[in-house]
Design a protein around this motif. Structure first.
Motif, PDB file in Angstrom:
ATOM      1  N   ALA A  66       0.857  -1.186   0.000  1.00 18.83           N
ATOM      2  CA  ALA A  66       0.000   0.000   0.000  1.00 18.83           C
ATOM      3  C   ALA A  66       0.891   1.233   0.000  1.00 18.83           C
ATOM      4  O   ALA A  66       1.928   1.253   0.675  1.00 18.83           O
ATOM      5  CB  ALA A  66      -0.895   0.006   1.245  1.00 18.83           C
ATOM      6  N   THR A  67       0.513   2.242  -0.745  1.00 20.43           N
ATOM      7  CA  THR A  67       1.333   3.452  -0.799  1.00 20.43           C
ATOM      8  C   THR A  67       0.459   4.700  -0.725  1.00 20.43           C
ATOM      9  O   THR A  67      -0.709   4.673  -1.134  1.00 20.43           O
ATOM     10  CB  THR A  67       2.194   3.475  -2.080  1.00 20.43           C
TER      11      THR A  67
ATOM     12  N   ILE B 281      -2.195   4.984   5.056  1.00 19.43           N
ATOM     13  CA  ILE B 281      -1.777   3.604   4.802  1.00 19.43           C
ATOM     14  C   ILE B 281      -2.609   2.616   5.621  1.00 19.43           C
ATOM     15  O   ILE B 281      -3.053   1.573   5.128  1.00 19.43           O
ATOM     16  CB  ILE B 281      -0.279   3.430   5.155  1.00 19.43           C
ATOM     17  N   VAL B 282      -2.846   2.948   6.877  1.00 15.86           N
ATOM     18  CA  VAL B 282      -3.533   2.013   7.769  1.00 15.86           C
ATOM     19  C   VAL B 282      -5.016   1.881   7.427  1.00 15.86           C
ATOM     20  O   VAL B 282      -5.664   0.917   7.846  1.00 15.86           O
ATOM     21  CB  VAL B 282      -3.327   2.440   9.245  1.00 15.86           C
ATOM     22  N   VAL B 283      -5.569   2.811   6.664  1.00 10.42           N
ATOM     23  CA  VAL B 283      -6.984   2.747   6.285  1.00 10.42           C
ATOM     24  C   VAL B 283      -7.314   1.418   5.605  1.00 10.42           C
ATOM     25  O   VAL B 283      -8.399   0.863   5.809  1.00 10.42           O
ATOM     26  CB  VAL B 283      -7.354   3.946   5.379  1.00 10.42           C
ATOM     27  N   VAL B 284      -6.401   0.894   4.809  1.00 10.17           N
ATOM     28  CA  VAL B 284      -6.661  -0.374   4.115  1.00 10.17           C
ATOM     29  C   VAL B 284      -6.255  -1.578   4.954  1.00 10.17           C
ATOM     30  O   VAL B 284      -6.323  -2.716   4.491  1.00 10.17           O
ATOM     31  CB  VAL B 284      -5.964  -0.417   2.742  1.00 10.17           C
ATOM     32  N   GLY B 285      -5.825  -1.325   6.181  1.00 15.78           N
ATOM     33  CA  GLY B 285      -5.403  -2.408   7.058  1.00 15.78           C
ATOM     34  C   GLY B 285      -3.928  -2.697   6.993  1.00 15.78           C
ATOM     35  O   GLY B 285      -3.448  -3.666   7.607  1.00 15.78           O
ATOM     36  N   ALA B 286      -3.177  -1.879   6.257  1.00 15.40           N
ATOM     37  CA  ALA B 286      -1.748  -2.132   6.075  1.00 15.40           C
ATOM     38  C   ALA B 286      -0.918  -1.607   7.235  1.00 15.40           C
ATOM     39  O   ALA B 286      -1.278  -0.622   7.880  1.00 15.40           O
ATOM     40  CB  ALA B 286      -1.265  -1.495   4.773  1.00 15.40           C
ATOM     41  N   LYS B 287       0.188  -2.274   7.483  1.00 14.08           N
ATOM     42  CA  LYS B 287       1.175  -1.827   8.461  1.00 14.08           C
ATOM     43  C   LYS B 287       2.200  -0.980   7.725  1.00 14.08           C
ATOM     44  O   LYS B 287       2.820  -1.430   6.763  1.00 14.08           O
ATOM     45  CB  LYS B 287       1.860  -3.030   9.098  1.00 14.08           C
TER      46      LYS B 287
ATOM     47  N   GLY C  60       3.359   0.571   2.862  1.00  8.27           N
ATOM     48  CA  GLY C  60       3.011  -0.401   3.892  1.00  8.27           C
ATOM     49  C   GLY C  60       2.673  -1.732   3.257  1.00  8.27           C
ATOM     50  O   GLY C  60       2.662  -1.875   2.025  1.00  8.27           O
ATOM     51  N   VAL C  61       2.358  -2.733   4.079  1.00 10.13           N
ATOM     52  CA  VAL C  61       2.040  -4.061   3.570  1.00 10.13           C
ATOM     53  C   VAL C  61       0.857  -4.639   4.337  1.00 10.13           C
ATOM     54  O   VAL C  61       0.700  -4.407   5.538  1.00 10.13           O
ATOM     55  CB  VAL C  61       3.264  -5.009   3.666  1.00 10.13           C
TER      56      VAL C  61
ATOM     57  N   ALA D  81      -1.797   5.605  13.229  1.00 10.16           N
ATOM     58  CA  ALA D  81      -1.303   4.355  12.644  1.00 10.16           C
ATOM     59  C   ALA D  81      -0.841   3.351  13.691  1.00 10.16           C
ATOM     60  O   ALA D  81      -1.207   2.172  13.627  1.00 10.16           O
ATOM     61  CB  ALA D  81      -0.178   4.645  11.654  1.00 10.16           C
ATOM     62  N   GLY D  82      -0.019   3.789  14.651  1.00  4.65           N
ATOM     63  CA  GLY D  82       0.503   2.860  15.644  1.00  4.65           C
ATOM     64  C   GLY D  82      -0.591   2.136  16.415  1.00  4.65           C
ATOM     65  O   GLY D  82      -0.649   0.888  16.427  1.00  4.65           O
TER      66      GLY D  82
END
Length: 380
Positions: A61-62, A95-101, A162-163, A231-232
């Motif tokens: 994710a970017t 990034i975290v919106v899609v569930g990515a770290k 993120g991933v 995010a954290g």
């Protein structure tokens, strides 16, 4: 005359740039874990992705963004240590919106003149926020633009990667009828709507050093309150064994305001009424509206008014998610419930032809999503 001195005569000071790097180096290095290779100063940042072999289907994710005209306030006050957090919040929290770290980030600073202490303050703020969100700051660029920008002017931007495991991807397709919409508190204005803020203060004849009796601080201090970092804590929520599967979609409330950003993460054919009575917008929003002679409701499409994030969760887990978010330092509360089906006042397809009808917003930013409107009156 050497080429370097010729460059200096043109207004570009490479020695100042080198000094800025030295001043920020330690803060940047603190964001580097074992996955970062090469340290500071390379042509490209290196990040070891070997760990994604553990994923069944890893998705990258970017996101990229800037801070906007909030920078003008930092420049006016010559205070540059908070803008970095705003940048990280705007980039990494998407990034975290899609569930990515989030994994790593790069930054870009354009300025009229490199002032080493100033550049170091900006990047140190970025690094500090990256460390808080578990994001490595692996590279960046400071570009000096004499003649194009004033000597005290600068702008900042960044990008992050993120991933997420494919089967843990969050989004509208996971949302179900009866899901609960949770609001997660903002820390203030964050980094949106500052062109309006500056316009209001200018029309009121106020400067950033003026004290607001209602806010108990100067306007500058109130307006530079950094963006809350989500995010954290949200990554930890999404790693919670008992609650992760209950989180269906997330939304970052940025440009476009409250309803539009929630609508983006709801499926077409769904609708939500967000109950204003469940929260009271912070004083900074009220005072700005009073100065402008406008209402809180009129700025719902510009400012977050106290909601920095939404989480759409399974109804049976809503209370537990609220408790967990509170434990993680994010105050949250229920503001509505998702209904998938016809709107009470007519078929959903009729709303698509009249998206502003009765205060409804349907989808946003090119996303054909759900319908959202705010109802009731704000708590006092």
């Amino acid at each position: 005359m050497s080429s370097n001195s010729s460059y200096a005569a043109a207004g570009v000071d490479t020695a100042a740039g080198d000094l800025a790097v030295e001043l920020m180096k330690e803060a940047v290095a603190k964001t580097h874990g074992p996955n970062v290779l090469g340290g500071v100063g390379g042509f490209a940042g290196l990040f070891d992705l070997s760990f994604v072999k553990q994923y069944e289907r890893p998705l990258l994710a970017t996101s990229t963004d800037g801070v906007g005209t909030k920078i003008a306030i930092a420049q006016a006050l010559d205070r540059h240590d908070t803008i970095g957090q705003d940048l990280v919040g705007m980039v990494v929290d998407d990034i975290v919106v899609v569930g990515a770290k989030p994994l790593f980030m790069t930054d870009y600073i354009a300025c009229g003149k490199v002032v080493p202490d100033r550049i170091a303050a900006i990047v140190t703020g970025i690094a500090r926020a990256c460390a808080e969100t578990g994001t490595a700051l692996v590279g960046g660029e400071t570009a000096e633009h004499p003649g194009l920008m004033g000597v005290d002017d600068y702008d900042v931007a960044g990008a992050a990667v993120g991933v997420v495991e494919a089967d843990r991807l969050l989004g509208a397709e996971r949302v179900r009828d009866g899901d609960v919409v949770l609001a997660i508190a903002s820390s203030g204005l964050h980094s949106n709507g500052f062109s309006l803020v500056r316009h209001i203060l200018q029309n009121a004849g106020l400067s950033y050093t003026d004290v607001s009796a209602d806010l108990g601080t100067t306007w500058g201090e109130a307006l530079l309150e950094p963006t809350r970092l989500y995010a954290g804590p949200l990554v930890r929520l999404l790693e919670h064994e008992g609650l992760a599967a209950s989180v269906h979609s997330l939304s970052h409330v940025t440009g476009g305001g409250i309803a539009a950003n929630l609508a983006r993460v709801l499926p077409r054919g769904s609708w939500v009424e967000v109950d204003r009575s469940t929260w009271s917008p912070a004083p900074v929003f009220r005072v700005l509206n009073d100065l402008a002679g406008t209402t809180l409701e009129s700025t719902e499409g510009t400012w977050n008014l106290g909601i920095g994030f939404f989480a759409v969760v399974a109804a049976e887990a809503a209370a537990a998610v609220v408790d967990e978010l509170g434990t993680l330092g994010l105050p949250a509360w229920q503001v509505g419930t998702v209904t998938i089906g016809p709107l009470r006042q007519g078929p959903f397809d009729e709303l698509r032809d009249r998206p502003a009808s009765d205060g409804w917003e349907q989808g946003a930013k090119g996303v054909d999503g759900g319908a959202v409107r705010l109802v009731g009156s704000y708590a006092s």
